[in-house]
Scaffold this active site. Sequence first.
Site, mmCIF file in Angstrom:
data_model
loop_
_atom_site.group_PDB
_atom_site.id
_atom_site.type_symbol
_atom_site.label_atom_id
_atom_site.label_comp_id
_atom_site.label_asym_id
_atom_site.label_seq_id
_atom_site.Cartn_x
_atom_site.Cartn_y
_atom_site.Cartn_z
ATOM 1 N N GLY A 212 0.801 -1.377 -0.131
ATOM 2 C CA GLY A 212 0.140 -0.056 -0.003
ATOM 3 C C GLY A 212 0.825 1.299 0.077
ATOM 4 O O GLY A 212 0.222 2.602 -0.183
ATOM 5 N N PRO B 130 4.552 -5.019 -0.616
ATOM 6 C CA PRO B 130 4.478 -4.170 -1.641
ATOM 7 C C PRO B 130 4.349 -4.573 -3.230
ATOM 8 O O PRO B 130 4.996 -5.408 -3.519
ATOM 9 C CB PRO B 130 5.861 -3.402 -1.412
ATOM 10 C CG PRO B 130 6.692 -4.294 -1.109
ATOM 11 C CD PRO B 130 6.069 -5.440 -0.265
ATOM 12 N N ARG C 279 2.937 -1.747 -5.961
ATOM 13 C CA ARG C 279 3.034 -0.542 -6.701
ATOM 14 C C ARG C 279 4.446 0.315 -6.544
ATOM 15 O O ARG C 279 4.864 0.886 -7.455
ATOM 16 C CB ARG C 279 2.128 0.495 -6.315
ATOM 17 C CG ARG C 279 1.702 2.005 -7.000
ATOM 18 C CD ARG C 279 0.628 2.783 -6.299
ATOM 19 N NE ARG C 279 -0.497 2.335 -6.028
ATOM 20 C CZ ARG C 279 -1.209 2.195 -6.728
ATOM 21 N NH1 ARG C 279 -1.382 2.748 -8.098
ATOM 22 N NH2 ARG C 279 -2.550 1.790 -6.356
ATOM 23 N N ARG D 217 -5.617 3.449 -15.934
ATOM 24 C CA ARG D 217 -5.658 4.083 -14.545
ATOM 25 C C ARG D 217 -6.258 5.373 -14.747
ATOM 26 O O ARG D 217 -6.985 5.601 -14.125
ATOM 27 C CB ARG D 217 -4.318 3.954 -14.093
ATOM 28 C CG ARG D 217 -3.754 2.728 -13.742
ATOM 29 C CD ARG D 217 -2.545 2.807 -12.856
ATOM 30 N NE ARG D 217 -2.704 3.270 -11.724
ATOM 31 C CZ ARG D 217 -2.507 4.421 -11.089
ATOM 32 N NH1 ARG D 217 -1.705 5.459 -11.975
ATOM 33 N NH2 ARG D 217 -2.931 4.769 -9.953
ATOM 34 N N TYR E 198 -9.298 5.246 -12.409
ATOM 35 C CA TYR E 198 -9.038 6.013 -10.780
ATOM 36 C C TYR E 198 -8.842 7.375 -10.979
ATOM 37 O O TYR E 198 -8.373 8.051 -10.062
ATOM 38 C CB TYR E 198 -7.925 5.381 -10.400
ATOM 39 C CG TYR E 198 -7.923 3.805 -10.335
ATOM 40 C CD1 TYR E 198 -8.809 3.180 -9.461
ATOM 41 C CD2 TYR E 198 -6.809 3.190 -10.821
ATOM 42 C CE1 TYR E 198 -8.619 1.798 -9.453
ATOM 43 C CE2 TYR E 198 -6.981 1.783 -11.138
ATOM 44 C CZ TYR E 198 -7.805 1.387 -9.972
ATOM 45 O OH TYR E 198 -7.866 -0.210 -9.892
ATOM 46 N N CYS F 120 -13.523 4.290 -28.665
ATOM 47 C CA CYS F 120 -14.450 5.198 -29.075
ATOM 48 C C CYS F 120 -15.439 5.534 -27.685
ATOM 49 O O CYS F 120 -16.409 4.915 -27.342
ATOM 50 C CB CYS F 120 -15.512 4.219 -30.027
ATOM 51 S SG CYS F 120 -14.689 3.796 -31.427
ATOM 52 N N GLU F 121 -14.786 6.066 -26.792
ATOM 53 C CA GLU F 121 -15.556 6.606 -25.876
ATOM 54 C C GLU F 121 -14.695 7.963 -25.066
ATOM 55 O O GLU F 121 -13.541 7.834 -25.004
ATOM 56 C CB GLU F 121 -15.870 5.833 -24.726
ATOM 57 C CG GLU F 121 -14.928 4.849 -24.198
ATOM 58 C CD GLU F 121 -15.541 3.920 -22.848
ATOM 59 O OE1 GLU F 121 -15.491 4.461 -21.875
ATOM 60 O OE2 GLU F 121 -15.516 2.617 -23.275
ATOM 61 N N TYR G 4 -0.021 -1.881 -12.483
ATOM 62 C CA TYR G 4 -1.653 -1.794 -12.610
ATOM 63 C C TYR G 4 -1.710 -1.113 -13.994
ATOM 64 O O TYR G 4 -2.563 -0.359 -14.005
ATOM 65 C CB TYR G 4 -2.256 -0.908 -11.565
ATOM 66 C CG TYR G 4 -2.035 -1.602 -10.114
ATOM 67 C CD1 TYR G 4 -2.558 -2.799 -9.794
ATOM 68 C CD2 TYR G 4 -1.132 -0.972 -9.010
ATOM 69 C CE1 TYR G 4 -2.314 -3.307 -8.673
ATOM 70 C CE2 TYR G 4 -0.867 -1.493 -8.081
ATOM 71 C CZ TYR G 4 -1.362 -2.912 -7.417
ATOM 72 O OH TYR G 4 -1.113 -3.228 -6.518
HETATM 73 C C1 LIG Z 1 -2.979 -5.297 -4.125
HETATM 74 C C2 LIG Z 1 -2.398 -5.724 -2.670
HETATM 75 C C3 LIG Z 1 -1.268 -5.492 -2.260
HETATM 76 C C4 LIG Z 1 -0.344 -4.519 -2.883
HETATM 77 O O1 LIG Z 1 -0.931 -3.085 -2.832
HETATM 78 P P1 LIG Z 1 0.096 -1.891 -3.381
HETATM 79 O O2 LIG Z 1 -0.449 -0.807 -3.091
HETATM 80 O O3 LIG Z 1 0.405 -2.288 -4.789
HETATM 81 O O4 LIG Z 1 1.478 -2.163 -2.503
HETATM 82 C C5 LIG Z 1 -0.658 -6.132 -1.331
HETATM 83 N N1 LIG Z 1 -1.641 -6.926 -0.576
HETATM 84 C C6 LIG Z 1 -2.964 -7.401 -0.766
HETATM 85 C C7 LIG Z 1 -3.582 -8.233 0.357
HETATM 86 C C8 LIG Z 1 -3.356 -6.694 -1.882
HETATM 87 O O5 LIG Z 1 -4.560 -6.975 -2.404
#
Ligand SMILES: *Cc1c(COP(=O)(O)O)cnc(C)c1O
Length: 421
Positions: free
Chosen positions: A239, A276, A278, A314, A318, A346-347, A375
């Site tokens: 995250g 991790p 992202r 993305r 998002y 086409c959108e 992603y």
């Molecule tokens: C998506 C996810 C992650 C990775 O999240 P990032 O934001 O990409 O670091 C880790 N653990 C679980 C359970 C997830 O669903």
Amino acid sequence: MDHFLYRDGALYAEDVPIYEIAAAVGTPFYVYSTATLLRHFQLFDNALDGMDHLVCYAMKAASNQAILKTLAQAGAGMDVVSGGEYLRAKAAGVPGDKIVFSGVGKTADEIRAALSGGIRQFNVESEPEMEVINAIALELGVVAPITVRVNPDVDAKTHAKIATGKSENKFGIPIARASEVYAHAASLPGLEVIGIDVHIGSQLTELEPFELAYTKVAELTEKLRSEGHNIRRLDLGGGLGIPYTRANDAPPLPVEYGALIKKTLGHLGCEIEIEPGRLIAGNAGLMVSKVIYVKSGEGRDFLILDGAMNDLIRPAMYEAYHDIVAVQEPAPGVEQQPYDIVGPVCESGDTFAKERNMPPLAPGDLVAFRSAGAYGAVMSSEYNTRPLIPEVLVHGDQFAVIRERPSFDEIINRDTIPEWL
Ligand SMILES: *Cc1c(COP(=O)(O)O)cnc(C)c1O
């Protein structure tokens, strides 16, 4: 920091000019830097120095086997969220005992595949799932190591679609019910309860939500231990966010995140896992696309690219911001002009950026979307019968295509026509 820099007036991936890759594979394409992937993995690994730990790359961020193998060879484990990801990690050579299985809807077939092939642990998200894992483990004559994912009810302060740690989200069990659920798990002979799991969301740009969640996990560890559970592993999820714009405040660094983990959980003597995704892959990848047309509209100019929302969803999904840069370095002092940057789908949702200042561009020019490594390719589709775009991995002055662009025949021949037609 990444390894996509201008050199002699052109954008490079490590020591390879982007235009050289474009000439070899055509556009659009994704390109990843080995050095950046490894650097980001190492930042996390070093941040947990001094603690027994494993960095399990959340492979849903970018799951090409060449990426998995690069990270696995550096010592990473994998966090998988489907049976397909499990098999893909195995195919890339990751041993089962370094694969953690997360996800809210694991099917019996997926659980059986992982238990047969070897698994480090299941991060269990509900009591019904617990029962199914128990039954399959007993049937196979094995014991399934599990943690239970708890939902700490904290606000991750991120985009609603990627927040997972509030009680209204579908993930985990409410932390208030943990004692009851752990007692249930301990009563099932096919399970071995080894720890606690938490993951509160993605693209977090502050440490505070992590601190709130991890403090709750620390309290829960002591509570569950006092109730007789041998809690020895804490999976803290992923995250940590990345800077998508240079202008924005930079999110916390892995070293600060690691210090927080030590502060909140270090005294418990548990093995620490983090997941991790992202932060490892995001800034290690670009999507490169070509300008097809420049179209003058009412009060604005459109830059129409050969890349589209099906290749990088993305922005549409998002409202995500991506830096978009010209592959040919703009001459110093060149006057920028605003463009709406769009794809051919086409959108109207197929818009990457509005009124984005860019150097003057012409058909045939290449642009690169920064921070597209996570992603990006994994969320692409063949909408509009547009082939999945190739992925390329750079390593120093070498590059290799790690996923080919399919031919139109391959795409079209995947359909079958029923005999009544
Ligand atoms: C998506 C996810 C992650 C990775 O999240 P990032 O934001 O990409 O670091 C880790 N653990 C679980 C359970 C997830 O669903």
